[in-house]
Design a protein around this motif. Structure first.
Motif, short mmCIF file in Angstrom:
data_model
loop_
_atom_site.label_atom_id
_atom_site.label_comp_id
_atom_site.label_asym_id
_atom_site.label_seq_id
_atom_site.Cartn_x
_atom_site.Cartn_y
_atom_site.Cartn_z
N THR B 357 14.78 44.86 47.94
CA THR B 357 15.92 45.45 48.64
C THR B 357 15.66 46.88 48.20
O THR B 357 16.78 47.69 47.95
CB THR B 357 17.00 45.46 49.14
OG1 THR B 357 16.87 43.89 50.55
CG2 THR B 357 16.98 46.31 50.45
N PRO B 358 14.32 48.31 48.72
CA PRO B 358 14.50 49.11 47.82
C PRO B 358 15.31 50.23 49.44
O PRO B 358 15.64 50.11 50.61
CB PRO B 358 13.24 49.45 48.94
CG PRO B 358 12.26 48.48 49.68
CD PRO B 358 13.78 47.38 49.12
N SER B 359 15.72 50.91 48.80
CA SER B 359 16.39 52.56 49.22
C SER B 359 14.51 53.27 49.70
O SER B 359 13.68 52.69 49.64
CB SER B 359 16.69 53.44 48.41
OG SER B 359 16.23 54.19 46.90
N LEU B 360 15.32 53.73 50.64
CA LEU B 360 13.84 54.72 51.33
C LEU B 360 13.40 55.54 50.12
O LEU B 360 12.31 55.32 50.34
CB LEU B 360 14.49 55.33 52.54
CG LEU B 360 13.48 56.59 53.29
CD1 LEU B 360 12.09 55.33 54.40
CD2 LEU B 360 14.87 57.35 54.93
N LYS B 361 13.84 56.19 49.43
CA LYS B 361 13.34 57.26 48.21
C LYS B 361 12.43 56.20 47.43
O LYS B 361 11.40 56.73 46.98
CB LYS B 361 14.48 57.72 47.51
CG LYS B 361 13.96 58.93 46.16
CD LYS B 361 13.14 60.02 46.94
CE LYS B 361 12.47 60.42 45.85
NZ LYS B 361 11.77 61.63 46.71
N GLU B 362 12.86 54.93 47.33
CA GLU B 362 11.65 53.97 46.61
C GLU B 362 10.26 53.73 46.96
O GLU B 362 9.51 53.65 46.59
CB GLU B 362 13.07 52.73 45.97
CG GLU B 362 13.56 52.67 45.37
CD GLU B 362 14.74 51.33 44.53
OE1 GLU B 362 14.46 50.95 44.80
OE2 GLU B 362 15.46 51.58 44.79
N THR B 363 10.76 53.55 48.28
CA THR B 363 9.29 53.50 49.15
C THR B 363 8.77 54.40 48.95
O THR B 363 7.04 54.02 49.10
CB THR B 363 10.32 53.26 51.13
OG1 THR B 363 9.97 54.28 51.70
CG2 THR B 363 10.67 52.01 51.14
N GLU B 364 8.90 55.68 48.57
CA GLU B 364 7.45 56.89 48.55
C GLU B 364 7.04 56.67 47.12
O GLU B 364 6.09 56.91 46.82
CB GLU B 364 8.78 58.43 48.30
CG GLU B 364 9.51 58.51 50.09
CD GLU B 364 9.72 60.19 49.57
OE1 GLU B 364 9.36 60.34 48.75
OE2 GLU B 364 10.28 60.56 50.64
N TYR B 365 7.98 55.62 46.67
CA TYR B 365 6.44 55.82 45.34
C TYR B 365 5.61 53.91 45.03
O TYR B 365 5.66 53.42 43.82
CB TYR B 365 7.61 55.43 44.10
CG TYR B 365 8.36 56.68 43.33
CD1 TYR B 365 7.31 58.16 42.95
CD2 TYR B 365 9.82 57.12 44.05
CE1 TYR B 365 8.32 59.16 43.28
CE2 TYR B 365 10.27 58.01 43.93
CZ TYR B 365 9.48 58.94 43.57
OH TYR B 365 9.84 60.29 43.71
N ALA B 366 5.53 53.51 45.98
CA ALA B 366 5.00 51.82 46.30
C ALA B 366 3.52 52.29 45.84
O ALA B 366 2.96 53.50 46.54
CB ALA B 366 5.44 51.64 47.22
N ASP B 367 3.26 51.44 45.31
CA ASP B 367 1.48 51.80 45.39
C ASP B 367 0.97 51.04 45.91
O ASP B 367 -0.42 51.35 46.32
CB ASP B 367 1.04 51.82 43.71
CG ASP B 367 1.50 50.12 42.95
OD1 ASP B 367 2.24 48.75 44.03
OD2 ASP B 367 1.57 49.40 42.44
N VAL B 368 1.36 49.26 46.29
CA VAL B 368 0.38 49.08 47.28
C VAL B 368 1.38 48.59 49.07
O VAL B 368 2.17 48.14 48.14
CB VAL B 368 -0.26 47.36 46.37
CG1 VAL B 368 -0.80 47.15 48.20
CG2 VAL B 368 -1.20 48.50 45.70
N THR B 369 1.58 49.11 50.25
CA THR B 369 1.83 48.93 50.87
C THR B 369 1.34 47.59 52.12
O THR B 369 0.59 48.19 52.29
CB THR B 369 2.24 49.94 51.36
OG1 THR B 369 2.96 51.15 50.53
CG2 THR B 369 4.02 50.04 52.67
N LEU B 370 2.14 46.76 52.76
CA LEU B 370 1.58 46.60 53.51
C LEU B 370 3.14 46.49 54.85
O LEU B 370 4.18 46.24 54.33
CB LEU B 370 1.47 44.86 53.12
CG LEU B 370 1.47 43.84 54.20
CD1 LEU B 370 0.26 43.89 55.15
CD2 LEU B 370 1.40 42.24 53.64
N VAL B 371 1.97 46.81 55.52
CA VAL B 371 3.37 46.76 56.69
C VAL B 371 3.04 45.60 57.93
O VAL B 371 1.95 45.62 58.38
CB VAL B 371 2.93 48.57 58.04
CG1 VAL B 371 4.15 48.07 58.77
CG2 VAL B 371 3.29 49.49 56.59
#
Lengths: 171, 898
Positions: B357-371
């Motif tokens: 479960t990522p923190s909001l900050k960690e989501t800024e460093y995702a390299d591939v994102t699926l919404v």
């Protein structure tokens, strides 16, 4: 012995000097224009309120006896919705006048403010605002400020160029 | 660590940073304008000049811009060098040559970076005698005021608005010495993060328009650290009060959550606190007239059995106090069964150990994102901003080998050009993030779930494959699966927005498929409300269960905590529910339909008037603190009222009156899953050198005059029994612990830019760690949440339409929509249809159709959204005029004009 006689002599001479004590209240004291007494709020040469509600007087006040709330009219001109000075706390230091960027708040040569009831020393805006420019005539802050608040349009101020035409590239 | 010498003093500093960051981290005051820790350097303002020497023998040196020069080992530089200092002060003088004489009427005054920097460089008298340049202002909507004369051309506004937040309608116009920052023409700034311009702008070009309506200087506000109440992300905010009214919300830095920015719903949604419709007095229903509050309450509380309805927008403490009042077995979550089911599933997934479960900050460093089935821009806006950063920062990895450091913003943007990270959106309609997405699927919720299952299948062959999918969709699923599999930090965003458990299950399957030993995929879930996770962790049954239990007639009284049940279920059902009780105690701060059903209505505190703990979507427990003591003594925290009720019932024992700390302690011992929540902030007896932490800045004014109109003798200032903060300006003046920081101020740094003094390094996390504690969830059994089957594909029904809820950043939140500025941006009720469906009903854009959902009928204008599949319609979620729909819903659509 000699010093004793000298003192008596000096005291004798003082009998012929001008008297400093006056018979107040029958006789009124002469105060200089810059004497720091009762605080007033003044108006600009056009009759508008000079106070723009910037809160600097309140911040400068060492006894925190000034409180106000700024509001603005339909042209964006700021003025105090209320302005309160608790004179039972005021020490008449004049810092508020010094801090005021618009010459609105001024100390006047008047000290006759005694009250039997301390609550009556709380002055509201209607008690403070006078119909005069006070000590600094001729100054209207909104004429030299950059923003337009119904007093002058953009670029019509004392030392301003007309507004930039942002669609032009001419230097 | 490298060694540098600043003014002959050696310092060991971190490599890879620029000189400006380094100097600020070391505590040296170096003025700057265009650099921003979140946005890097561009070297536009020429303000941070320092002198750099070749070696220790070099006496001449050369001037460089500190923000554009990296730290090197054995570097010699001087900040106080006369040439550098004179350069900085001349630069300010030039910047000020056109700056208007406005400070007295400027809202930025007192928290103005330009003021601070001018004083810092010593420029005090104007020498420039020539006319000043002027501009016309623009109308920018209900959030921001524009005063272009004050601009110093640092370009921070467009860099934030266009580059960082992806806005389209703010730009720089004209040329040379009269560039203009604004819109193409007057109009509302469309971006959801426009309010940050008021903080990003170093002077008063963009200022908070709602603050203007009740203007107060920063130094005059009573401020407290708080947590935003308007979505599940729990962004940290600072709330400021003056004369008994909440005046302003600003961002509070939390390196793990919101960083430097918050969304406009959070910034401008505060005005419900000042709403004239607030409940201000306890109200006893007419039949009970003649009895006072104490009598009628102790009567009601002792007469029969109580049932308690909790709330996802009330604090943990309030929900726990209610649970203790009514007993564990009679406590229910005040949310629909479907929503409770989704939350159980999400919690089970987050505690499964298979995903991260990522923190909001960690989501800024995702390299591939699926919404998957989310529209973050509208359901959790700050997350959308984080995803934009993920897309922006991904290509930077490729240039890691080049000589350009990452803080050199203009250069790296030039180098990566239009390259973007991978983001794939799956949502029924177009979203704002589609424009930066590398692919988007618009489909019904069932098909989004099937798409997710297909992705899971392509990653892990053992996972089942959905039958009968279109080859095109399968192909894009294969592509996304391929990307996710190769990604180093894959992120899947899903949530409760579409009220579809299959989507959440699909997200979990993908996460599970991606799990490789220690490496786990990040799964970020968007939840409905600010304390949804906290309430769900209490594991109480839902509102539907409460309704079932009430039908047995064994309860005499319902206690409803900060919850408008008419927004949770259909009107007739709620009416029937209330009719089963003799009495109904409602605790709330705003007048609403539920409050009108109360036999006893109790006024409660909002987040600004009380303390509490919220659990956000990543299960981070965060404390918000009381900002001010309301003058009205009836307005008190719900948990305080509820604890008193308990004492009324059990016989009054005032000495046992609970403080927040005791309540939290009992909460943790009763429910070990909340272990750590009591550590979210220091206890109420925490002191530094025996002193409390003041909520008011040291220059706070008007103490002896603000109440003098009531009585000239000043009253004793209110005391805070629940926190180590004080309601005065007296107390400890140094750096407080991070969760207790009521405002940012440092000598010479009056504006919010003083934040770097509170950070362990400029732009890094706060000293002592970022606030908030992640809950472990120990001791909870999340039964059978992890199973699920692939749903069948969506099929159009002939007689009825399937409906999806479409949340709106401005409008869907119950509280923020009470702010006039937010309400002004909220959409009118509508129904979104594909043109095929509209044609069938002989309707065009704007024509009115009648929608019948269960027993409710709505007349709605049509908005055409052609990406919607046939047979599926979208309705705005939770608008005040459209609440009480049980999602997922189906409805019959007719054209009554025919």
């Amino acid at each position: 012995m000699i010093s004793l006689l000298r003192s008596i002599g000096l005291i004798f001479l003082h009998m012929f000097r001008k008297r400093e004590t006056i018979q107040y209240p029958e006789e009124k004291v002469v105060l200089h224009p810059r004497w720091r007494g009762r605080i007033v709020l003044t108006r600009d040469p056009d009759g508008g309120e000079r106070c723009v509600g910037c809160y600097l007087c309140a911040a400068a006040c060492p006894v925190d006896c000034i409180s106000l709330q700024a509001t603005e009219d339909e042209h964006g001109r700021r003025y105090p919705a209320f302005f309160r000075i608790n004179f039972s706390r005021c020490i008449f230091c004049g810092y508020c006048e010094e801090a005021c960027p618009t010459y609105a708040i001024q100390l006047t040569p008047d000290f006759e403010m005694g009250e039997y009831n301390r609550q009556n020393l709380v002055y509201e805006k209607e008690d403070l605002l006078i119909d005069s420019q006070g000590k600094y005539p001729g100054y209207n802050y909104y004429k030299v400020a950059g923003l337009s608040a119904g007093v002058k349009g953009k670029g019509e101020g004392a030392n301003e160029e007309p507004p930039v035409d942002i669609r032009s590239l001419i230097p | 660590m490298v060694r540098i010498y600043i003014d002959q003093k050696p310092y060991d500093v971190k490599p890879g940073k620029n000189l400006l960051e380094t100097c600020l981290t070391l505590g040296l005051d170096l003025p700057y304008f265009c650099w921003h820790p979140a946005m890097g350097s561009v070297g536009a303002c020429r303000q941070c000049a320092v002198k750099v020497f070749k070696d220790e023998n070099d006496k001449a040196g050369r001037l460089v811009m500190a923000c554009m020069e990296g730290v090197r080992d054995n570097m010699y530089l001087s900040v106080n060098d006369t040439v550098a200092h004179d350069f900085r002060s001349q630069n300010i003088e030039w910047l000020m040559s056109n700056h208007p004489h406005d400070c007295a009427v400027c809202d930025e005054g007192g928290s103005c970076h330009l003021q601070d920097m001018t004083v810092m460089t010593g420029h005090a008298y104007r020498r420039f005698r020539f006319p000043k340049r002027t501009y016309q202002n623009q109308y920018l909507g209900p959030f921001l005021h524009h005063e272009m004369n004050r601009c110093i051309q640092c370009y921070r506004c467009v860099r934030f608005y266009k580059d960082y937040a992806g806005g389209k309608d703010l730009d720089v116009f004209a040329a040379h010495n009269h560039v203009y920052f604004g819109r193409e023409k007057d109009g509302v700034l469309e971006n959801e993060f426009s309010g940050n311009l008021a903080e990003v702008c170093p002077t008063g070009v963009f200022t908070d328009k709602t603050l203007r309506e009740h203007y107060t200087r920063k130094w005059d506000m009573t401020m407290a650290p708080s947590v935003c109440q308007h979505c599940s992300l729990g962004c940290n905010i600072i709330a400021g009060e003056r004369y008994g009214a909440l005046r302003q919300i600003t961002n509070r830095f939390n390196g793990a959550v919101n960083g430097y920015f918050i969304c406009d719903r959070g910034r401008y949604g505060y005005e419900f606190v000042n709403d004239p419709d607030r409940v201000r007095q306890p109200v006893i229903h007419a039949e009970k007239e003649g009895r006072n509050l104490f009598e009628s309450l102790s009567g009601i509380l002792t007469e029969g059995k109580l049932i308690g309805i909790g709330s996802p927008r009330a604090s943990l403490e309030a929900n726990f106090a209610l649970r203790r009042l009514v007993g564990e077995e009679n406590f229910y979550q005040g949310i629909p069964e479907n929503e409770a089911e989704l939350l159980r599933k999400i919690l089970a997934i987050q505690h499964s150990g298979h995903v991260h479960t990522p923190s909001l900050k960690e989501t800024e460093y995702a390299d591939v994102t699926l919404v998957l089935g989310e529209d973050p821009t509208n359901s959790a806006p700050r997350l959308a901003l984080a995803l934009r950063q993920a897309v922006r920062t991904k290509p930077l990895e490729d240039i890691a080998g080049s000589n350009i450091p990452l803080w050199n913003d203009a250069a790296i943007r030039e180098m990566i050009q239009d390259e973007k990270g991978e983001l794939f959106m799956a949502y029924p309609v177009n979203t704002k993030l589609d424009e930066i997405a590398s692919g988007a699927l618009h489909a019904a919720p069932e098909d989004i779930a099937r798409f997710g299952f297909a992705i899971a299948h392509f990653i892990d062959g053992h996972a089942p494959v959905p039958e009968g999918m279109e080859p095109q969709t399968l192909e894009s699923a294969r592509r996304v699966a391929d990307l996710l599999e190769k990604a180093e930090r894959p992120l899947i965003v899903s949530g409760t927005t579409l009220f579809n458990g299959d989507i959440i299950q699909a997200a979990y399957q993908i996460g599970q498929a991606l799990e490789k030993g220690e490496r786990k995929a990040a799964l970020c879930f968007v939840l409905p409300e600010c304390n949804s996770a906290g309430l769900a962790l209490m594991q109480a049954p839902s509102l539907a269960m409460a309704m079932k239990a009430a039908e047995t007639g064994k309860f005499a009284t319902a206690v409803v905590l900060e919850n408008d049940l008419y927004r949770r279920a259909e009107r007739s059902e709620v009416d029937r529910f209330f009719s089963t009780f003799e009495n109904c105690i409602v605790l709330d701060h705003l007048e609403n339909d539920t409050a009108r059903r109360a036999t006893v209505l109790i006024p409660t505190a909002t987040f600004a008037e009380g303390e509490g703990t919220l659990v956000n979507n990543e299960e981070r427990a965060q404390r918000f603190f009381q900002v001010f003591m309301p003058k009205n003594e009836h307005i008190r925290e719900s948990w305080r009222w509820l604890d008193e009720f308990r004492q009324f019932r059990d016989g009054s024992r005032p000495d046992e009156l609970r403080e927040l700390d005791n309540l939290l302690e009992e909460l943790v011992s009763a429910m070990p899953q909340f272990k750590g929540a009591e550590m979210a902030a220091p206890l109420s007896d925490f002191r530094i050198n025996g002193q409390r932490i003041p909520r008011e800045p040291h220059r706070f004014s008007g103490r002896t005059a603000m109440l003098a109109n009531v009585a000239v003798s000043e009253p004793k200032p209110p005391e805070d029994t629940d926190s180590p903060l004080s309601f005065t300006m007296e107390g400890y003046r140094g750096l407080p612990p991070a969760p207790l920081t009521p405002f940012y101020w440092s000598p010479g740094w009056n504006s919010g830019q003083s934040m770097h003094k509170y950070q362990s390094e400029a732009g890094g996390s706060l000293r002592g760690g970022d606030p908030g504690v992640r809950l472990s969830g120990d001791g909870v059994h999340f039964s059978n949440g992890l199973q699920g089957t692939i749903p069948s594909a969506f099929k159009r029904q002939d007689n009825e339409m399937a409906l999806v809820p479409l949340p709106h950043i401005f409008g869907s939140d119950e509280l923020s929509v009470r702010s006039s500025s937010v309400e002004g941006r909220s959409p009118r009720a509508y129904i979104a249809l594909s043109s095929l469906d509209a044609e069938r009903l002989h309707a065009a854009e704007g024509s009115i159709l009648q929608m019948r959902i269960g027993g409710q009928v709505f007349d709605l204008p049509v908005t055409l959204k052609n990406e919607l599949p046939e047979g599926l319609a979208g309705l705005p979620y939770n608008l005040p005029s459209m609440s009480g729909i049980t999602w997922p819903a189906k409805g019959v659509l007719t054209n009554t004009a025919l």
